[in-house]
Motif scaffolding. Structure first.
Motif, PDB file in Angstrom:
ATOM      1  N   HIS A   1     -29.160 -46.375 -13.308  1.00 46.59           N
ATOM      2  CA  HIS A   1     -30.470 -45.764 -13.071  1.00 46.59           C
ATOM      3  C   HIS A   1     -30.298 -44.582 -12.109  1.00 46.59           C
ATOM      4  O   HIS A   1     -30.474 -44.705 -10.886  1.00 46.59           O
ATOM      5  CB  HIS A   1     -31.445 -46.783 -12.492  1.00 46.59           C
ATOM      6  N   GLY A   2     -29.929 -43.442 -12.655  1.00 43.99           N
ATOM      7  CA  GLY A   2     -29.581 -42.283 -11.837  1.00 43.99           C
ATOM      8  C   GLY A   2     -30.706 -41.770 -10.967  1.00 43.99           C
ATOM      9  O   GLY A   2     -30.495 -41.403  -9.802  1.00 43.99           O
ATOM     10  N   GLU A   3     -31.949 -41.726 -11.490  1.00 44.59           N
ATOM     11  CA  GLU A   3     -33.067 -41.206 -10.706  1.00 44.59           C
ATOM     12  C   GLU A   3     -33.375 -42.100  -9.516  1.00 44.59           C
ATOM     13  O   GLU A   3     -33.710 -41.616  -8.424  1.00 44.59           O
ATOM     14  CB  GLU A   3     -34.297 -41.060 -11.606  1.00 44.59           C
ATOM     15  N   ILE A   4     -33.264 -43.417  -9.714  1.00 48.08           N
ATOM     16  CA  ILE A   4     -33.500 -44.341  -8.598  1.00 48.08           C
ATOM     17  C   ILE A   4     -32.395 -44.192  -7.557  1.00 48.08           C
ATOM     18  O   ILE A   4     -32.656 -44.209  -6.343  1.00 48.08           O
ATOM     19  CB  ILE A   4     -33.599 -45.792  -9.120  1.00 48.08           C
ATOM     20  N   VAL A   5     -31.151 -44.044  -8.026  1.00 45.77           N
ATOM     21  CA  VAL A   5     -30.036 -43.820  -7.093  1.00 45.77           C
ATOM     22  C   VAL A   5     -30.292 -42.560  -6.268  1.00 45.77           C
ATOM     23  O   VAL A   5     -30.118 -42.562  -5.043  1.00 45.77           O
ATOM     24  CB  VAL A   5     -28.705 -43.697  -7.872  1.00 45.77           C
ATOM     25  N   LYS A   6     -30.731 -41.509  -6.924  1.00 46.31           N
ATOM     26  CA  LYS A   6     -30.987 -40.249  -6.218  1.00 46.31           C
ATOM     27  C   LYS A   6     -32.091 -40.411  -5.185  1.00 46.31           C
ATOM     28  O   LYS A   6     -31.990 -39.902  -4.064  1.00 46.31           O
ATOM     29  CB  LYS A   6     -31.358 -39.167  -7.239  1.00 46.31           C
ATOM     30  N   TYR A   7     -33.140 -41.154  -5.530  1.00 41.12           N
ATOM     31  CA  TYR A   7     -34.257 -41.360  -4.591  1.00 41.12           C
ATOM     32  C   TYR A   7     -33.790 -42.170  -3.380  1.00 41.12           C
ATOM     33  O   TYR A   7     -34.145 -41.846  -2.231  1.00 41.12           O
ATOM     34  CB  TYR A   7     -35.413 -42.074  -5.303  1.00 41.12           C
TER      35      TYR A   7
END
Length: 812
Positions: A718-724
């Motif tokens: 989950h790339g977007e969650i990792v980024k957040y």
């Protein structure tokens, strides 16, 4: 004239800043990216953005200065291509008809064209010191190959030679007419001796001076000439500067003439070699115990070369072989079977009286990986201090006790300083010549001075810092903060100066003279460490107030290991280690103006936590009232002008303990928001995740499998969650390890081959060298998961400045 145009190339990766706009180059780390980010010159290393606003047409025809190392680079205008000889039509017709001689004709043709396809036609210039580099890739494990690539990148590839492909003779003949030529030998002392022997045979006039980059095991000659005991990670650009600025000194070289022992009849001669491995030595010639150990090492390496591929393993084998030989006492009767005459003086009675088990004929002060067997004669009127250019050879005898004492600063029994030696042996005895061993049959050996070779000695540089250009600008006292760095942080961040500064831990402040060298500075730091230990004996924690932050940092109270070394943080584009044997060559102002960084390889990492503003600070300051430029409200300790006087520490016991709530540990989901946050991570629902965070959900809660939310998001891709989480969560999450497997979030992503997530974590500063409970790095996990591209990416990010330039550029 040496008019050279730029050689512009397209590059897909480029460090530094654009010459035109001053901005950095955006690195494209996506896989198989072909996008050109820069245009740079292969000679002078000037770089521009790949934009018309930065790289303009007039740059193409501009002359090239060849960059910072122009004085040692062989310009391409000196290299003249040689046309191949054309065979006549009759010869070629005859070869076609006589097919039975085809093989023979082909062989003869190869011999005719054996010469190089170019010649060197130098243009004399007093400012130039062209450098010829010889690299022995077999020395120092895999260091030689890496060094070879780096020198080819900085210099003209036509002036760098691989000794595993060909010997030095052809290259030296090619460059024999080049004026002011200098040679750099990258290898062990044997490599240096090989080059010096070829120079003798070619009789170059004047003989070019030879510098040494130590890649071998002992490196005693390199230590003598101040090049250190082994190459670590000093930038090649610094090495080139040292070779260019080094002082030319003389090195005595000695002949060894071997004959059959005339006192023994032919039938009494024992088995053994009839000649020595070398007939000339530069360092030392010895017989007895040390030669026997070296012979065992040599025979074992010849039988199993794959087991001797590192300097550390080699030294461990030496230690084991020496211990075994000590127990067997194989050299206990050496004194009964030799006769030594030095300049007409018979030393045999003294050798037999003291029962020496090893005799060394020493030309240089260093021996056996850095020890000094001659020592300092001091007030002993019979002997002079040892020199490598005085035309005398030192004769030293060793018992087993004095050999053991060498490692702790002892010396052998000084026997003589002479110009000629006659040595008679009456049985087969192990001998070694500059580390090359053999078992020599009973012989008569004569030692005499051969000649003197020109060598380059690394010298103290006073021009490396602007502060030292003007003697009047050197301050009487320097107030310097000492920062400590552990090996793991250094290996992961030494290419990023700012991150490494942030990762360092303050040790204290010292006050030194403006012209202090690092050897003296080491004594100051050791004394500071001793006083710091006395301060911390009654209080658990000492803190240091950083000027750039309102929060104090924990002051290092762990004792320094004996192996700590200085780091140069200013004179290159990255941090690098300074060899301890070269500390006397560096002034403290060369590596720092206001702070020093030291590397402690045995420093134990502990998780640092913040401290309340009321904690006391510990600072070392001179008593002369110099203003404290880091913290105006510190608790001061007074230090004498010498820095070595008795220091009375003053400290305060903290009036309140550390608030336990500041320690970051994972907690079980407690509130409904935490439960909803956990479900959002499992489902990969970014909008719901952000909404829960805004409602006050805790990012430090325990996720599935008892790991953090970042672990689970990275594992699920989950790339977007990792980024957040990386942008809004506490930094402790980035390298937090799973309590069961010891894996970080980067380990999890690499195992599942989530490339985009790996790139997010690496860009955020995730550790690439951290190992899990099985000793695997993220790169290892990617390789095991069957993704060699991801593994290659992680490895390149780990050493991104070491990537060979051939894979990153194409000609414009």
């Amino acid at each position: 004239q040496n008019f050279v145009r730029h050689h512009w190339v397209h590059r897909r990766r480029q460090e530094g800043k654009c010459k035109q706009c001053g901005k950095g180059f955006q690195q494209k780390f996506s896989f198989h990216s072909k996008e050109i980010v820069a245009i740079s010159c292969s000679w002078c290393k000037l770089a521009f953005h790949n934009k018309v606003t930065c790289f303009m047409l007039h740059h193409i025809e501009e002359p090239c200065s060849l960059g910072a190392h122009a004085a040692v680079i062989v310009p391409p205008t000196w290299i003249i291509k040689v046309k191949k000889p054309q065979n006549s039509l009759k010869t070629s017709t005859r070869r076609k008809k006589r097919t039975s001689f085809k093989r023979k004709a082909s062989k003869r043709g190869n011999e005719e064209n054996k010469g190089r396809p170019f010649v060197i036609k130098p243009i004399s210039s007093p400012l130039m010191k062209p450098l010829l580099v010889f690299v022995n890739p077999k020395s120092g494990g895999n260091q030689g190959t890496k060094v070879l690539q780096m020198f080819m990148w900085y210099l003209n590839p036509r002036q760098v030679f691989d000794l595993s492909q060909e010997g030095p003779r052809d290259a030296l003949e090619l460059y024999r007419k080049v004026p002011n030529l200098r040679i750099l030998a990258c290898g062990g002392d044997g490599t240096v001796g090989w080059i010096l022997s070829i120079l003798d045979e070619l009789q170059l006039s004047p003989p070019p001076p030879v510098a040494v980059l130590p890649l071998g095991t002992g490196n005693d000659l390199a230590r003598t000439l101040n090049w250190g005991g082994g190459y670590t990670d000093e930038p090649v650009s610094k090495i080139l500067c040292h070779v260019e600025d080094g002082t030319i000194v003389q090195l005595d070289r000695w002949n060894l003439q071997v004959e059959r022992n005339p006192d023994l009849p032919q039938d009494e001669l024992e088995d053994g070699a009839r000649k020595l491995p070398l007939n000339v030595f530069n360092n030392y010639f010895s017989l007895g115990f040390d030669a026997h150990v070296t012979l065992e090492f040599h025979e074992s390496r010849e039988a199993n070369p794959e087991k001797f591929n590192s300097r550390f393993r080699n030294k461990m084998f030496y230690a084991g072989a020496a211990f075994t030989d000590f127990l067997q006492r194989s050299s206990r009767d050496l004194s009964k079977h030799v006769k030594v005459v030095c300049d007409g003086t018979d030393l045999t009675p003294k050798i037999q009286e003291l029962k020496f088990q090893c005799i060394v004929f020493l030309n240089i002060p260093r021996y056996c990986a850095g020890t000094m067997p001659w020592g300092n004669p001091g007030d002993h009127r019979d002997f002079e201090p040892q020199r490598h250019d005085d035309g005398y050879i030192e004769v030293i005898g060793f018992t087993m006790a004095s050999l053991a004492a060498l490692q702790v600063g002892g010396h052998g029994e000084r026997l003589h300083q002479c110009r000629e030696v006659t040595l008679l042996t009456y049985k087969s005895i192990p001998m070694q010549v500059d580390g090359e061993p053999c078992r020599l049959a009973p012989s008569l050996i004569r030692i005499s001075l051969r000649n003197q070779a020109n060598m380059v000695q690394k010298s103290k540089r006073r021009t490396s810092m602007p502060l030292l250009n003007d003697p009047h600008s050197i301050p009487d006292r320097l107030r310097i903060r000492v920062n400590r760095i552990n090996l793991q942080e250094y290996e992961g961040l030494h290419y990023d100066k700012e991150k490494l500064r942030e990762a360092s831990i303050p040790l204290g402040i010292i006050v030194v003279r403006g012209d202090c060298d690092l050897e003296t500075c080491r004594m100051y730091i050791d004394r500071l460490q001793e006083d710091l230990q006395s301060v911390t004996s009654t209080t658990q924690r000492v803190h240091y107030q950083d000027q750039e932050s309102s929060f104090p940092r924990v002051l290092s109270v762990q004792r320094l290991s004996p192996r700590w070394c200085f780091l140069d943080a200013t004179s290159a584009d990255r941090f690098y280690r300074i060899d301890r044997s070269q500390e006397h060559l560096h002034f403290v102002t060369e590596i720092s103006q206001d702070e020093i960084f030291i590397l402690d390889p045995e420093m134990v990492m502990s998780q640092q936590v913040g401290t309340p503003p009321g904690m006391p600070d510990l600072v070392v300051e001179q008593a002369s009232g110099i203003s404290d430029r880091w913290n105006p409200a510190v608790r001061k300790r007074m230090l004498s002008d010498s820095g070595l006087g008795k220091i009375s520490p003053h400290y305060e016991v903290p009036d309140k303990q550390k608030d336990a709530s500041q320690t970051h540990t994972l907690q079980s989901p407690a509130s409904s928001e935490d439960q909803a946050l956990l479900q959002a991570v499992i489902a990969g629902d970014l909008l719901k995740f952000i909404e829960c965070c805004k409602k006050g959900a805790n990012l430090l809660i325990q996720g599935p499998d008892h790991c953090s939310l970042l672990h689970h998001a990275a594992k699920s891709g989950h790339g977007e969650i990792v980024k957040y989480i990386l942008e809004h969560g506490p930094p402790e999450l980035l390298d937090m390890t799973d309590s069961e497997t010891g894996e970080t979030a980067l380990h999890k992503a690499a195992c599942q081959r989530h490339r985009a997530v790996c790139q997010l974590l690496v860009d955020a500063g995730a550790s690439l060298r951290k190992m899990d409970s099985k000793g695997k790095t993220p790169r290892d996990r990617a390789q095991q998961a069957g993704d060699p591209d991801l593994a290659s990416y992680l490895e390149s990010r780990q050493n991104y400045q070491m990537v060979s330039h051939e894979d990153l550029e194409t000609a414009v």
